[in-house]
Design a protein around this motif. Structure first.
Motif, PDB file in Angstrom:
ATOM      1  N   GLY A 146      -9.530  -5.247  -3.620  1.00  0.00           N
ATOM      2  CA  GLY A 146      -8.621  -4.510  -4.508  1.00  0.00           C
ATOM      3  C   GLY A 146      -8.235  -3.161  -3.939  1.00  0.00           C
ATOM      4  N   LEU A 147      -8.159  -3.067  -2.609  1.00  0.00           N
ATOM      5  CA  LEU A 147      -7.821  -1.808  -1.941  1.00  0.00           C
ATOM      6  C   LEU A 147      -6.534  -1.988  -1.142  1.00  0.00           C
ATOM      7  CD1 LEU A 147     -11.423  -0.911  -0.690  1.00  0.00           C
ATOM      8  CD2 LEU A 147     -10.199   0.192  -2.571  1.00  0.00           C
ATOM      9  N   VAL A 148      -6.042  -0.880  -0.577  1.00  0.00           N
ATOM     10  CA  VAL A 148      -4.888  -0.945   0.326  1.00  0.00           C
ATOM     11  C   VAL A 148      -5.352  -0.518   1.705  1.00  0.00           C
ATOM     12  CG1 VAL A 148      -3.227  -0.555  -1.510  1.00  0.00           C
ATOM     13  CG2 VAL A 148      -4.121   1.434  -0.273  1.00  0.00           C
ATOM     14  N   PRO A 149      -4.740  -1.061   2.762  1.00  0.00           N
ATOM     15  CA  PRO A 149      -3.545  -1.910   2.802  1.00  0.00           C
ATOM     16  C   PRO A 149      -3.881  -3.400   2.794  1.00  0.00           C
ATOM     17  CG  PRO A 149      -4.168  -1.328   5.029  1.00  0.00           C
ATOM     18  CD  PRO A 149      -5.186  -0.683   4.124  1.00  0.00           C
ATOM     19  N   THR A 150      -2.813  -4.174   2.529  1.00  0.00           N
ATOM     20  CA  THR A 150      -2.852  -5.615   2.743  1.00  0.00           C
ATOM     21  C   THR A 150      -1.611  -5.987   3.544  1.00  0.00           C
ATOM     22  OG1 THR A 150      -3.965  -5.984   0.636  1.00  0.00           O
ATOM     23  CG2 THR A 150      -2.816  -7.877   1.577  1.00  0.00           C
ATOM     24  N   GLY A 167       0.817  -1.216   0.000  1.00  0.00           N
ATOM     25  CA  GLY A 167       0.000   0.000   0.000  1.00  0.00           C
ATOM     26  C   GLY A 167       0.844   1.257   0.000  1.00  0.00           C
ATOM     27  N   ARG A 168       0.353   2.245  -0.742  1.00  0.00           N
ATOM     28  CA  ARG A 168       1.033   3.551  -0.839  1.00  0.00           C
ATOM     29  C   ARG A 168       0.981   4.252   0.520  1.00  0.00           C
ATOM     30  NH1 ARG A 168      -3.416   7.139  -1.512  1.00  0.00           N
ATOM     31  NH2 ARG A 168      -5.280   5.931  -1.962  1.00  0.00           N
ATOM     32  N   SER A 169       2.038   4.987   0.819  1.00  0.00           N
ATOM     33  CA  SER A 169       2.120   5.607   2.152  1.00  0.00           C
ATOM     34  C   SER A 169       1.210   6.823   2.282  1.00  0.00           C
ATOM     35  CB  SER A 169       3.565   6.000   2.458  1.00  0.00           C
ATOM     36  OG  SER A 169       4.028   6.902   1.479  1.00  0.00           O
ATOM     37  N   SER A 170       0.615   7.295   1.169  1.00  0.00           N
ATOM     38  CA  SER A 170      -0.296   8.446   1.242  1.00  0.00           C
ATOM     39  C   SER A 170      -1.720   8.042   1.626  1.00  0.00           C
ATOM     40  CB  SER A 170      -0.327   9.167  -0.117  1.00  0.00           C
ATOM     41  OG  SER A 170      -0.723   8.252  -1.123  1.00  0.00           O
ATOM     42  N   SER A 171      -1.967   6.745   1.803  1.00  0.00           N
ATOM     43  CA  SER A 171      -3.309   6.268   2.181  1.00  0.00           C
ATOM     44  C   SER A 171      -3.459   6.295   3.701  1.00  0.00           C
ATOM     45  CB  SER A 171      -3.494   4.834   1.668  1.00  0.00           C
ATOM     46  OG  SER A 171      -4.309   4.092   2.559  1.00  0.00           O
ATOM     47  N   SER A 172      -4.549   6.895   4.168  1.00  0.00           N
ATOM     48  CA  SER A 172      -4.748   6.976   5.625  1.00  0.00           C
ATOM     49  C   SER A 172      -4.863   5.581   6.241  1.00  0.00           C
ATOM     50  CB  SER A 172      -5.999   7.808   5.940  1.00  0.00           C
ATOM     51  OG  SER A 172      -7.126   7.226   5.348  1.00  0.00           O
ATOM     52  N   ASN A 173      -5.409   4.642   5.485  1.00  0.00           N
ATOM     53  CA  ASN A 173      -5.552   3.294   6.037  1.00  0.00           C
ATOM     54  C   ASN A 173      -4.214   2.560   6.112  1.00  0.00           C
ATOM     55  OD1 ASN A 173      -8.406   3.120   6.644  1.00  0.00           O
ATOM     56  ND2 ASN A 173      -8.709   3.409   4.447  1.00  0.00           N
ATOM     57  N   VAL A 174      -3.328   2.886   5.183  1.00  0.00           N
ATOM     58  CA  VAL A 174      -1.965   2.325   5.264  1.00  0.00           C
ATOM     59  C   VAL A 174      -1.221   2.980   6.428  1.00  0.00           C
ATOM     60  CG1 VAL A 174       0.253   2.146   4.045  1.00  0.00           C
ATOM     61  CG2 VAL A 174      -1.895   1.765   2.803  1.00  0.00           C
ATOM     62  N   VAL A 180       1.653   0.027  -3.795  1.00  0.00           N
ATOM     63  CA  VAL A 180       0.572  -0.315  -4.733  1.00  0.00           C
ATOM     64  C   VAL A 180      -0.599   0.606  -4.415  1.00  0.00           C
ATOM     65  CG1 VAL A 180       1.108  -2.763  -5.176  1.00  0.00           C
ATOM     66  CG2 VAL A 180      -0.324  -2.156  -3.225  1.00  0.00           C
ATOM     67  N   GLY A 181      -1.530   0.704  -5.343  1.00  0.00           N
ATOM     68  CA  GLY A 181      -2.702   1.561  -5.155  1.00  0.00           C
ATOM     69  C   GLY A 181      -2.436   2.971  -5.657  1.00  0.00           C
ATOM     70  N   GLY A 182      -3.519   3.719  -5.884  1.00  0.00           N
ATOM     71  CA  GLY A 182      -3.390   5.082  -6.397  1.00  0.00           C
ATOM     72  C   GLY A 182      -2.575   5.085  -7.679  1.00  0.00           C
ATOM     73  N   PRO A 183      -1.615   6.012  -7.810  1.00  0.00           N
ATOM     74  CA  PRO A 183      -0.846   6.117  -9.062  1.00  0.00           C
ATOM     75  C   PRO A 183       0.020   4.887  -9.332  1.00  0.00           C
ATOM     76  CG  PRO A 183       0.089   7.544  -7.357  1.00  0.00           C
ATOM     77  CD  PRO A 183      -1.214   7.015  -6.815  1.00  0.00           C
ATOM     78  N   GLY A 229      -1.689  -1.813  -9.539  1.00  0.00           N
ATOM     79  CA  GLY A 229      -1.264  -3.124  -9.038  1.00  0.00           C
ATOM     80  C   GLY A 229      -2.223  -3.788  -8.067  1.00  0.00           C
ATOM     81  N   THR A 230      -3.404  -3.183  -7.864  1.00  0.00           N
ATOM     82  CA  THR A 230      -4.314  -3.753  -6.862  1.00  0.00           C
ATOM     83  C   THR A 230      -5.424  -4.615  -7.488  1.00  0.00           C
ATOM     84  OG1 THR A 230      -5.513  -1.676  -6.948  1.00  0.00           O
ATOM     85  CG2 THR A 230      -4.004  -1.979  -5.101  1.00  0.00           C
ATOM     86  N   HIS A 231      -5.354  -4.781  -8.814  1.00  0.00           N
ATOM     87  CA  HIS A 231      -6.390  -5.604  -9.440  1.00  0.00           C
ATOM     88  C   HIS A 231      -5.808  -6.785 -10.214  1.00  0.00           C
ATOM     89  CE1 HIS A 231      -8.881  -2.325  -8.033  1.00  0.00           C
ATOM     90  NE2 HIS A 231      -9.902  -3.165  -8.161  1.00  0.00           N
ATOM     91  N   GLN A 270     -15.025   4.329  13.945  1.00  0.00           N
ATOM     92  CA  GLN A 270     -14.169   5.051  12.984  1.00  0.00           C
ATOM     93  C   GLN A 270     -14.527   4.646  11.549  1.00  0.00           C
ATOM     94  OE1 GLN A 270     -11.207   3.447  11.262  1.00  0.00           O
ATOM     95  NE2 GLN A 270     -11.056   5.345  10.102  1.00  0.00           N
ATOM     96  N   GLN A 271     -14.691   3.347  11.326  1.00  0.00           N
ATOM     97  CA  GLN A 271     -14.974   2.893   9.952  1.00  0.00           C
ATOM     98  C   GLN A 271     -16.386   3.253   9.510  1.00  0.00           C
ATOM     99  OE1 GLN A 271     -13.299   1.558   7.531  1.00  0.00           O
ATOM    100  NE2 GLN A 271     -11.529   0.499   8.337  1.00  0.00           N
ATOM    101  N   THR A 272     -17.346   3.100  10.416  1.00  0.00           N
ATOM    102  CA  THR A 272     -18.734   3.219   9.977  1.00  0.00           C
ATOM    103  C   THR A 272     -19.248   4.662   9.986  1.00  0.00           C
ATOM    104  OG1 THR A 272     -19.490   2.743  12.223  1.00  0.00           O
ATOM    105  CG2 THR A 272     -19.361   0.883  10.707  1.00  0.00           C
ATOM    106  N   PHE A 300      -6.679  -8.397   4.776  1.00  0.00           N
ATOM    107  CA  PHE A 300      -7.114  -7.094   4.252  1.00  0.00           C
ATOM    108  C   PHE A 300      -7.959  -6.414   5.319  1.00  0.00           C
ATOM    109  CE2 PHE A 300     -11.488  -8.489   3.230  1.00  0.00           C
ATOM    110  CZ  PHE A 300     -11.312  -9.859   3.226  1.00  0.00           C
ATOM    111  N   GLU A 301      -8.336  -5.159   5.091  1.00  0.00           N
ATOM    112  CA  GLU A 301      -9.071  -4.276   6.009  1.00  0.00           C
ATOM    113  C   GLU A 301      -8.128  -3.757   7.104  1.00  0.00           C
ATOM    114  OE1 GLU A 301     -12.074  -2.740   6.157  1.00  0.00           O
ATOM    115  OE2 GLU A 301     -12.471  -3.522   4.166  1.00  0.00           O
ATOM    116  N   SER A 302      -7.901  -2.453   7.071  1.00  0.00           N
ATOM    117  CA  SER A 302      -6.898  -1.864   7.972  1.00  0.00           C
ATOM    118  C   SER A 302      -7.182  -2.139   9.448  1.00  0.00           C
ATOM    119  CB  SER A 302      -6.801  -0.354   7.730  1.00  0.00           C
ATOM    120  OG  SER A 302      -8.057   0.271   7.935  1.00  0.00           O
ATOM    121  N   ASN A 303      -8.451  -2.047   9.858  1.00  0.00           N
ATOM    122  CA  ASN A 303      -8.708  -2.250  11.284  1.00  0.00           C
ATOM    123  C   ASN A 303      -8.563  -3.724  11.685  1.00  0.00           C
ATOM    124  OD1 ASN A 303      -9.037   0.449  11.505  1.00  0.00           O
ATOM    125  ND2 ASN A 303     -11.212   0.438  12.037  1.00  0.00           N
TER     126      ASN A 303
END
Ligand SMILES: N[C@@H](CCC(=O)N[C@@H](CS)C(=O)NCC(=O)O)C(=O)O
Length: 208
Positions: free
Chosen positions: A51-55, A6-13, A32-35, A38-40, A101-103, A64-67
Motif C-alpha cells: 500500500g505504498l508508492v511507487p508502483t 505515486g505522488r511526485s513528492s515521494s523520494s521513492n517515486v 496516489v499516496g499522501g494527500p 488511493g493506496t489501500h 541505500q534501502q537498509t 512494487f518497491e522502488s529499487n
C-alpha cells in the motif's frame, strides 16, 4: 505504455521518474499516496501489497518497491549499459549499493526529514533529530569512500546505484542540519545537479 502510480513528492517515486527520463522512456504518472490517498483500495493493493508508492504498471505486469523497479527498468530497457551492467560482478556491485541505500540510509534520513520538514516545530524532538542526522552522516561517509576515484558510484558513468541515492542526496544537502565534511559526496551531488532529469525530478524544494 508504462504507468507510474505515486505522488511526485515521494523520494521513492522521484528515483523512478529520474531513471525513466534518463532512458528516454514514455510514461504516464498517476497521483496516489499522501494527500491523494488511493493506496489501500483492493485494486491498488493487488499491485502493491504494501500500500505504498511507487508502483509500476506495464500491460498486464505490475511491480512494487522502488529499487526493484529500477532493476526492472535497467534489465528491460538498458541491459548491458552503464545504467545496469550485465556482467555479474559489476551488476552485483550495483545491487549492493541499492541494498545499502534501502537498509542503512532510508531509516535515519527519514527520521531527520520527517522530523524537520513534516513535523510542526513545537512537536519536534531535537535530540532524536540530531542523533538521526549523525547516523545518516555515518552512512554518507560509507558512500564517500565508494566514490573515491570515481565520478559516479559505479565508476565513470552513472548507474541505477546513483539513481537510488539521488533523491536522498538532495534532501541531505537541503536540510538545515550539521553535516560532516564529505567533499566527494558534495562533488557527486553537484555533478548530478547538471543532469536535467535529476534537476527536474529530484532537486525540488523540500515539500512538507
Ligand atoms: N521500500 C519502499 C518504500 C516505499 C515508501 O515508503 N513509500 C512512501 C513514500 S516515499 C509511501 O508510500 N508513503 C505513504 C504514502 O505516500 O501514502 C520502496 O522503496 O518503494
Amino acid at each position: 505504455m508504462i504507468r507510474i502510480w505515486g505522488r511526485s513528492s515521494s523520494s521513492n517515486v522521484m528515483k523512478v521518474l529520474w531513471l525513466l527520463d534518463e532512458l528516454g522512456l514514455d510514461f504516464e504518472r498517476i497521483d496516489v499516496g499522501g494527500p491523494f490517498g488511493g493506496t489501500h483500495t483492493p485494486e491498488y493493493l493487488a499491485m502493491n501489497p504494501a500500500g505504498l508508492v511507487p508502483t509500476l504498471e506495464e500491460d498486464a505486469f505490475s511491480l512494487f518497491e522502488s529499487n526493484a523497479i529500477l532493476r526492472y527498468l535497467g534489465s528491460e530497457y538498458a541491459s548491458d549499459s552503464n545504467w545496469y551492467p550485465a556482467t555479474s560482478r559489476l551488476r552485483a556491485h550495483t545491487d549492493a549499493w541499492l541494498d545499502l541505500q534501502q537498509t542503512l540510509l532510508t531509516g535515519p534520513l527519514n527520521r531527520v526529514f520527517i522530523g524537520l520538514v513534516r513535523t510542526p516545530s513545537e512537536k519536534r524532538d531535537p535530540a532524536a533529530i540530531a542523533a538521526a542526522a549523525l547516523e545518516t552522516g555515518r552512512v554518507w561517509t560509507i558512500v564517500e569512500a565508494g566514490l573515491a576515484g570515481c565520478e559516479f558510484l559505479g565508476g565513470a558513468q552513472p548507474s541505477i546505484a546513483d539513481v537510488a541515492f539521488g533523491p536522498s542526496l538532495h534532501r541531505w544537502f537541503m536540510l538545515p542540519i550539521d553535516r560532516p565534511e564529505l567533499p566527494m559526496l558534495r562533488a557527486w551531488y553537484d555533478r548530478l545537479l547538471t543532469r536535467p532529469a535529476y534537476a527536474k525530478h529530484c532537486a525540488q524544494p523540500l515539500s512538507p
